[in-house]
Motif scaffolding. Sequence first.
Motif, short mmCIF file in Angstrom:
data_model
loop_
_atom_site.label_atom_id
_atom_site.label_comp_id
_atom_site.label_asym_id
_atom_site.label_seq_id
_atom_site.Cartn_x
_atom_site.Cartn_y
_atom_site.Cartn_z
N PRO A 162 0.81 -1.23 0.00
CA PRO A 162 0.00 0.00 0.00
C PRO A 162 0.83 1.27 0.00
CG PRO A 162 0.06 -0.95 2.20
CD PRO A 162 0.76 -1.94 1.29
N GLY A 163 2.13 1.15 0.29
CA GLY A 163 2.97 2.34 0.37
C GLY A 163 3.20 2.99 -0.99
N GLU A 164 3.57 4.26 -0.96
CA GLU A 164 3.77 5.04 -2.18
C GLU A 164 5.10 5.79 -2.11
OE1 GLU A 164 1.85 5.58 -4.82
OE2 GLU A 164 -0.03 4.55 -4.28
N PRO A 165 5.77 5.98 -3.23
CA PRO A 165 6.92 6.88 -3.24
C PRO A 165 6.47 8.32 -3.04
CG PRO A 165 6.41 6.16 -5.46
CD PRO A 165 5.52 5.38 -4.55
N VAL A 166 7.31 9.12 -2.44
CA VAL A 166 7.02 10.54 -2.27
C VAL A 166 7.48 11.27 -3.53
CG1 VAL A 166 7.59 12.62 -0.96
CG2 VAL A 166 7.14 10.46 0.23
N ARG A 167 6.62 12.12 -4.07
CA ARG A 167 6.92 12.85 -5.30
C ARG A 167 7.40 14.26 -4.95
NH1 ARG A 167 7.02 8.48 -8.55
NH2 ARG A 167 5.07 7.29 -8.44
N PRO A 168 8.51 14.69 -5.55
CA PRO A 168 8.96 16.06 -5.30
C PRO A 168 8.14 17.06 -6.10
CG PRO A 168 10.45 14.97 -6.82
CD PRO A 168 9.43 13.94 -6.42
N ALA A 169 7.76 18.16 -5.47
CA ALA A 169 7.09 19.24 -6.19
C ALA A 169 8.15 20.18 -6.76
CB ALA A 169 6.15 19.99 -5.25
N ALA A 170 7.74 21.03 -7.68
CA ALA A 170 8.67 21.97 -8.30
C ALA A 170 9.28 22.88 -7.24
CB ALA A 170 7.93 22.81 -9.35
N GLY A 171 10.57 23.10 -7.35
CA GLY A 171 11.25 24.00 -6.43
C GLY A 171 11.59 23.39 -5.08
N LEU A 172 11.48 22.07 -4.97
CA LEU A 172 11.79 21.42 -3.70
C LEU A 172 13.23 21.66 -3.31
CD1 LEU A 172 11.15 19.41 -1.38
CD2 LEU A 172 11.89 17.59 -2.92
N ARG A 173 13.42 22.08 -2.06
CA ARG A 173 14.77 22.21 -1.51
C ARG A 173 15.01 21.07 -0.54
NH1 ARG A 173 14.50 26.91 1.72
NH2 ARG A 173 12.25 26.62 1.62
N GLY A 174 16.22 20.59 -0.49
CA GLY A 174 16.54 19.46 0.36
C GLY A 174 16.63 18.18 -0.45
N LYS A 175 17.18 17.15 0.14
CA LYS A 175 17.39 15.89 -0.54
C LYS A 175 16.25 14.92 -0.24
CE LYS A 175 20.80 12.19 -1.11
NZ LYS A 175 22.09 11.62 -0.64
N LEU A 176 15.72 14.29 -1.28
CA LEU A 176 14.64 13.31 -1.13
C LEU A 176 15.14 11.95 -1.60
CD1 LEU A 176 11.70 12.31 -0.79
CD2 LEU A 176 11.22 13.24 -3.08
N ASP A 177 15.02 10.95 -0.73
CA ASP A 177 15.40 9.58 -1.07
C ASP A 177 14.18 8.67 -0.89
OD1 ASP A 177 18.12 10.11 -1.55
OD2 ASP A 177 18.57 10.00 0.60
N ASN A 178 13.77 7.99 -1.97
CA ASN A 178 12.74 6.97 -1.90
C ASN A 178 13.43 5.61 -1.86
OD1 ASN A 178 9.94 8.11 -2.02
ND2 ASN A 178 10.78 9.14 -3.82
N VAL A 179 13.15 4.83 -0.82
CA VAL A 179 13.82 3.53 -0.63
C VAL A 179 12.76 2.44 -0.68
CG1 VAL A 179 15.28 2.15 0.86
CG2 VAL A 179 15.58 4.64 0.80
N ASP A 180 12.78 1.63 -1.73
CA ASP A 180 11.81 0.55 -1.90
C ASP A 180 12.36 -0.72 -1.23
OD1 ASP A 180 9.99 -1.34 -2.72
OD2 ASP A 180 10.03 -0.76 -4.84
#
Length: 238
Positions: A162-180
């Motif tokens: 049921p889990g979902e990856p997090v989607r970055p919006a435009a202009g996102l600051r900071g590092k986003l890591d999706n770990v499956d």
Amino acid sequence: MRPNGRHTAGASQLPAIRVWAMCLLLLSAVAMSPTTARAAPSQAAAATTHVYLLRGVLNIFSLGLDTIGARLEAQGIPVTVANFVSWSSLANEAATAYRAGRIKTIILVGHSSGATALPDMIAKLNQLGVPVKLAIGLDSVFKTRLSTGAERYINIYIGDGPGEPVRPAAGLRGKLDNVDVRGTGVGHISIDKNEAIQRRVIAEIDAADHARSRAPAPVAEPGAPRQARSAAAAAPRN
């Protein structure tokens, strides 16, 4: 006429039923209230990191966060464990403590609906002028977009669940890591209780906490006596 035995027994049980009902209501209220674990007295003065752990629905499917909280507390890191519905009030609480200098590093962890609430809590903290060092979501159950950032956001999810990856919006600051973590044997209900996942979460929190506390050692002036150089090298790091 005297009432028969059945009526007498039923009447005598009413006070007990009321007591049990009141106990259940009190237990429900306690379960929904945030609980804060404090660092040991010898460590409290140095503890400027605070970790907020957000449970999912009903407070009964995210108890692995309590285990993580207990382990962090044993390391001297204060934590608050609460249901995800408290995210807004917790953001206000964290902002007040940050402005007062009681907290310098804010870290967020959420499971299930608690993970889904993390971007909202980050956005509110950012609006209040408060940075978020690290956020870790465990299997967010709804499509989540990160429009404003923590310094680092780690979304650990089960790709075939049921889990979902997090989607970055435009202009996102900071590092986003999706770990499956599909294929590792963890499920939505067990991901927060899995030993390997818990170790990773704690290791990421430790790394963020230590990164904040590390600073270059002072450098002695050229030609300074050897004793002065030693004192500079031994100076405590902020």
